[in-house]
Design a protein around this motif. Structure first.
Motif, PDB file in Angstrom:
ATOM      1  N   ARG A   1       0.806  -1.205   0.000  1.00  0.00           N
ATOM      2  CA  ARG A   1       0.000   0.000   0.000  1.00  0.00           C
ATOM      3  C   ARG A   1       0.849   1.268   0.000  1.00  0.00           C
ATOM      4  O   ARG A   1       0.523   2.238  -0.694  1.00  0.00           O
ATOM      5  CB  ARG A   1      -0.944  -0.027   1.204  1.00  0.00           C
ATOM      6  CG  ARG A   1      -1.816   1.211   1.374  1.00  0.00           C
ATOM      7  CD  ARG A   1      -2.524   1.621   0.116  1.00  0.00           C
ATOM      8  NE  ARG A   1      -3.454   0.630  -0.407  1.00  0.00           N
ATOM      9  CZ  ARG A   1      -4.087   0.758  -1.555  1.00  0.00           C
ATOM     10  NH1 ARG A   1      -3.867   1.819  -2.323  1.00  0.00           N
ATOM     11  NH2 ARG A   1      -4.910  -0.184  -1.968  1.00  0.00           N
TER      12      ARG A   1
ATOM     13  N   SER B   1     -12.523   5.975   0.618  1.00  0.00           N
ATOM     14  CA  SER B   1     -12.057   6.906   1.639  1.00  0.00           C
ATOM     15  C   SER B   1     -13.225   7.760   2.124  1.00  0.00           C
ATOM     16  O   SER B   1     -14.096   8.142   1.339  1.00  0.00           O
ATOM     17  CB  SER B   1     -10.964   7.818   1.075  1.00  0.00           C
ATOM     18  OG  SER B   1      -9.842   7.053   0.684  1.00  0.00           O
TER      19      SER B   1
ATOM     20  N   ALA C   1      -6.295   2.610  -5.708  1.00  0.00           N
ATOM     21  CA  ALA C   1      -7.567   2.680  -4.978  1.00  0.00           C
ATOM     22  C   ALA C   1      -7.717   1.455  -4.094  1.00  0.00           C
ATOM     23  O   ALA C   1      -7.029   0.445  -4.258  1.00  0.00           O
ATOM     24  CB  ALA C   1      -8.741   2.784  -5.939  1.00  0.00           C
ATOM     25  N   GLY C   2      -8.616   1.547  -3.144  1.00  0.00           N
ATOM     26  CA  GLY C   2      -8.956   0.412  -2.294  1.00  0.00           C
ATOM     27  C   GLY C   2     -10.420   0.066  -2.464  1.00  0.00           C
ATOM     28  O   GLY C   2     -11.208   0.853  -3.005  1.00  0.00           O
TER      29      GLY C   2
ATOM     30  N   ARG D   1     -10.024  -4.231  -8.006  1.00  0.00           N
ATOM     31  CA  ARG D   1      -9.859  -2.815  -7.687  1.00  0.00           C
ATOM     32  C   ARG D   1      -8.902  -2.171  -8.684  1.00  0.00           C
ATOM     33  O   ARG D   1      -8.122  -2.848  -9.356  1.00  0.00           O
ATOM     34  CB  ARG D   1      -9.337  -2.640  -6.266  1.00  0.00           C
ATOM     35  CG  ARG D   1      -7.906  -3.130  -6.052  1.00  0.00           C
ATOM     36  CD  ARG D   1      -7.447  -2.827  -4.627  1.00  0.00           C
ATOM     37  NE  ARG D   1      -6.061  -3.252  -4.405  1.00  0.00           N
ATOM     38  CZ  ARG D   1      -5.006  -2.489  -4.669  1.00  0.00           C
ATOM     39  NH1 ARG D   1      -5.163  -1.276  -5.186  1.00  0.00           N
ATOM     40  NH2 ARG D   1      -3.780  -2.937  -4.436  1.00  0.00           N
TER      41      ARG D   1
ATOM     42  N   SER E   1      -7.540   2.378   1.004  1.00  0.00           N
ATOM     43  CA  SER E   1      -7.058   3.163  -0.125  1.00  0.00           C
ATOM     44  C   SER E   1      -5.806   3.961   0.207  1.00  0.00           C
ATOM     45  O   SER E   1      -5.225   4.591  -0.670  1.00  0.00           O
ATOM     46  CB  SER E   1      -8.154   4.128  -0.599  1.00  0.00           C
ATOM     47  OG  SER E   1      -8.580   4.965   0.472  1.00  0.00           O
ATOM     48  N   THR E   2      -5.395   3.932   1.481  1.00  0.00           N
ATOM     49  CA  THR E   2      -4.196   4.649   1.907  1.00  0.00           C
ATOM     50  C   THR E   2      -3.393   3.767   2.860  1.00  0.00           C
ATOM     51  O   THR E   2      -3.925   2.813   3.441  1.00  0.00           O
ATOM     52  CB  THR E   2      -4.536   5.964   2.622  1.00  0.00           C
ATOM     53  OG1 THR E   2      -5.260   5.666   3.834  1.00  0.00           O
ATOM     54  CG2 THR E   2      -5.371   6.878   1.733  1.00  0.00           C
TER      55      THR E   2
ATOM     56  N   GLU F   1       0.726   4.003  -2.904  1.00  0.00           N
ATOM     57  CA  GLU F   1       0.329   5.377  -2.591  1.00  0.00           C
ATOM     58  C   GLU F   1       1.380   6.377  -3.070  1.00  0.00           C
ATOM     59  O   GLU F   1       1.054   7.498  -3.478  1.00  0.00           O
ATOM     60  CB  GLU F   1       0.117   5.513  -1.091  1.00  0.00           C
ATOM     61  CG  GLU F   1      -0.487   6.830  -0.659  1.00  0.00           C
ATOM     62  CD  GLU F   1      -0.820   6.849   0.821  1.00  0.00           C
ATOM     63  OE1 GLU F   1      -1.262   7.892   1.317  1.00  0.00           O
ATOM     64  OE2 GLU F   1      -0.622   5.811   1.496  1.00  0.00           O
TER      65      GLU F   1
END
Length: 533
Positions: free
Chosen positions: A106, A272, A267-268, A263, A186-187, A110
């Protein structure tokens, strides 16, 4: 399938190369922590007869069982030697595996590196497979070295294997859980929240199942955190529990691969949360913005410190009965200074040890500052009217005030729990000053990380965590291990007045505060002079 894993070996080598400091420090640090603790305990209790009273006293308390887990065999010195590190070591190993997986999944995504890597001959699943592979190898190597270390100091070989297997079961399970969290969030911050939240919930579930009355025995088997104690090292030696970890790892990795295909890059699967339409006055300041970024982590650390204080206070009465043993009193004298009232020695030792966790929070705050810089967000903020000094001051205010709050909450939790148990430790007038006197040493630890960020930004994590590990081992256990005084003097915690065993003294408090201020100033000057990023 083969095409989707193309480049896995190359990415794994790259991950090892990038983590050439993190991996050895994590592996050797956890191993040395476990083996040195076991060796010290065996020296303290060489026979079953010498340790019998201590075990019966401390593990008669549900709080001790909730914190450390149940002891496997009260008649075996080897079982006592590992009881205080079994659960803590498993938690550290779970965090270690999580950190490796998140860093190479991740966090890389990111930062935009996945997009660059994906432009080459690299399969869709290769980055995740490489991250999991490196984390699994790190976990297993830690368990293997710990097993060999136990055997090398004369502990039962089968029990040593069971201890390693229990750790592996927990560590492998959290490698898999982190792989899934990296697809859902997502982060990187969201991944941390999911994984660390799961760790906290599962630890609490295990604590309730082990220490609660009327709780079904099978409940603790639900938590992977409990598997390390279910291995029953130096008891029934259930080496097979490692299969549980392997099973969870395999299932989670399969699920993570399936989620990966559903996905978009960057992105997750969990969206968010949208912020408020209007930022408000708080986010208009660097300090408010820094607080907003880390408020979730700060709340979590605060709750953890409160629980730590409650454990110290609730164990005080039963611990004092155990410390009537001359050997225990001698050990505490080495760790907590000159011997006075046993309650004072106990309080000084426990507060000094857990206060280092507040320093760990400060280091993570500095690393969040560094992450904001590497991800390009600091550059956007500094493009406004915000100066570098104000930007740095915002992060420093969170680190310094946050650590102060954690130390205060630690003392407050101790006072509350002790008052319920009869006031063995003497009330707030003795406990709170004994906690807060550690604060300058905590700030020195934060200052080391800030100085590294200012002048050696790429080495911020290695220097910050390495210095903190050194301060812990040398400052808190130097007397036990017989280390030379000049080496122990390098740790700021060595110079802290061991209140309430010793009276408060202004010179060391002023000196440590001055050193912390100098390190912070040095870091800010370096941050102002170098390029951002």
């Amino acid at each position: 399938m083969t095409a989707s894993l193309a480049g896995t070996a190359t990415l794994a080598r790259l991950a090892v190369r990038r983590d050439r400091v993190l991996l050895p420090v994590g592996i050797l640090g956890i191993t040395l922590f476990a083996v040195s603790s076991a060796r010290a305990t065996l020296a303290l209790y060489p026979t079953a007869a010498s340790m019998d009273a201590g075990i019966k006293t401390i593990f008669a308390s549900p709080s001790a069982v909730a914190l450390y887990g149940p002891i496997s065999d009260p008649t075996d010195p080897d079982a006592l030697a590992v009881v205080k590190t079994t659960m803590l070591g498993a938690v550290l190993l779970a965090i270690f595996g999580y950190a490796v997986v998140r860093r190479h999944t991740r966090s890389e995504e990111e930062d935009g590196r996945f997009e660059l890597v994906g432009a080459g001959v690299v399969g869709r699943r290769a980055p995740l497979a490489a991250a999991v592979g490196v984390a699994v190898c790190a976990v297993l190597l830690t368990c293997l070295l710990t097993t060999l270390g136990y055997a090398a100091i004369g502990m039962n070989v089968t029990g040593s294997l069971a201890a390693g297997a229990g750790w592996a079961a927990t560590g492998l399970a959290f490698v898999g859980l982190t792989a899934v969290a990296a697809q859902l969030a997502s982060t990187a911050r969201g991944c941390a929240g999911l994984t660390m939240g799961a760790l906290g919930v599962l630890f609490l579930l295990r604590a309730v199942a082990d220490a609660g009355s009327g709780v079904p025995g099978w409940l603790s088997w639900v938590s992977p955190v409990a598997w390390t104690s279910k291995a029953d090292a130096f008891g029934s030696d259930r080496i097979w529990v490692v299969l549980l970890g392997i099973g969870v790892l395999a299932a989670c990795v399969a699920l993570a691969f399936a989620l990966l295909e559903r996905r978009d890059l960057g992105a997750g699967l969990l969206p968010s949360r949208r912020g408020r339409a209007q930022a408000g006055r708080l986010l208009a300041t660097p300090a408010g913005f820094s607080w907003r970024l880390g408020r979730g982590a700060t709340v979590g650390w605060t709750v953890g410190m409160l629980i730590g204080g409650i454990v110290i206070g609730s164990l005080a009465k039963s611990a004092l009965d155990m410390f009537k043993d001359p050997a225990i009193a001698d050990l505490l004298a080495k760790m907590g200074g000159r011997v006075g009232l046993l309650s004072d020695v106990y309080l000084s030792t426990e507060l000094g040890f857990i206060a280092i966790i507040a320093a760990a929070y400060g280091v993570t705050t500095v690393l969040r500052w560094r992450a904001e810089e590497t991800q390009g967000f600091a550059e956007q903020v500094l493009a406004t009217a915000t100066t570098r000094t104000r930007y740095a001051a915002g992060h420093l205010s969170v680190a310094l005030l946050g650590t102060a709050a954690l130390v205060f909450v630690l003392g407050l939790g101790t006072v509350l729990a002790d008052s319920v148990g009869g006031g063995t430790l003497g009330g707030a007038g003795r406990v709170l000053p004994a906690a807060l006197v550690r604060l300058p040493a905590v700030w020195v630890s934060v200052g080391v990380a800030v100085a590294a960020l200012g002048w050696l930004p790429r080495w911020t994590a290695a220097i910050g965590w390495g210095a903190l590990a050194f301060f812990l081992v040398v400052g808190e256990f130097g007397g036990v291990f017989g280390l030379p005084q000049w080496l122990m003097n390098l740790a700021p915690f060595t110079h802290v007045p061991r209140m309430p065993v010793e009276p408060f003294a202004w010179p060391p408090a002023i000196a440590l505060t001055a050193v912390a201020a100098g390190l912070l100033l040095l870091g800010v000057v370096g941050f102002r002079r170098r390029d951002v990023g």
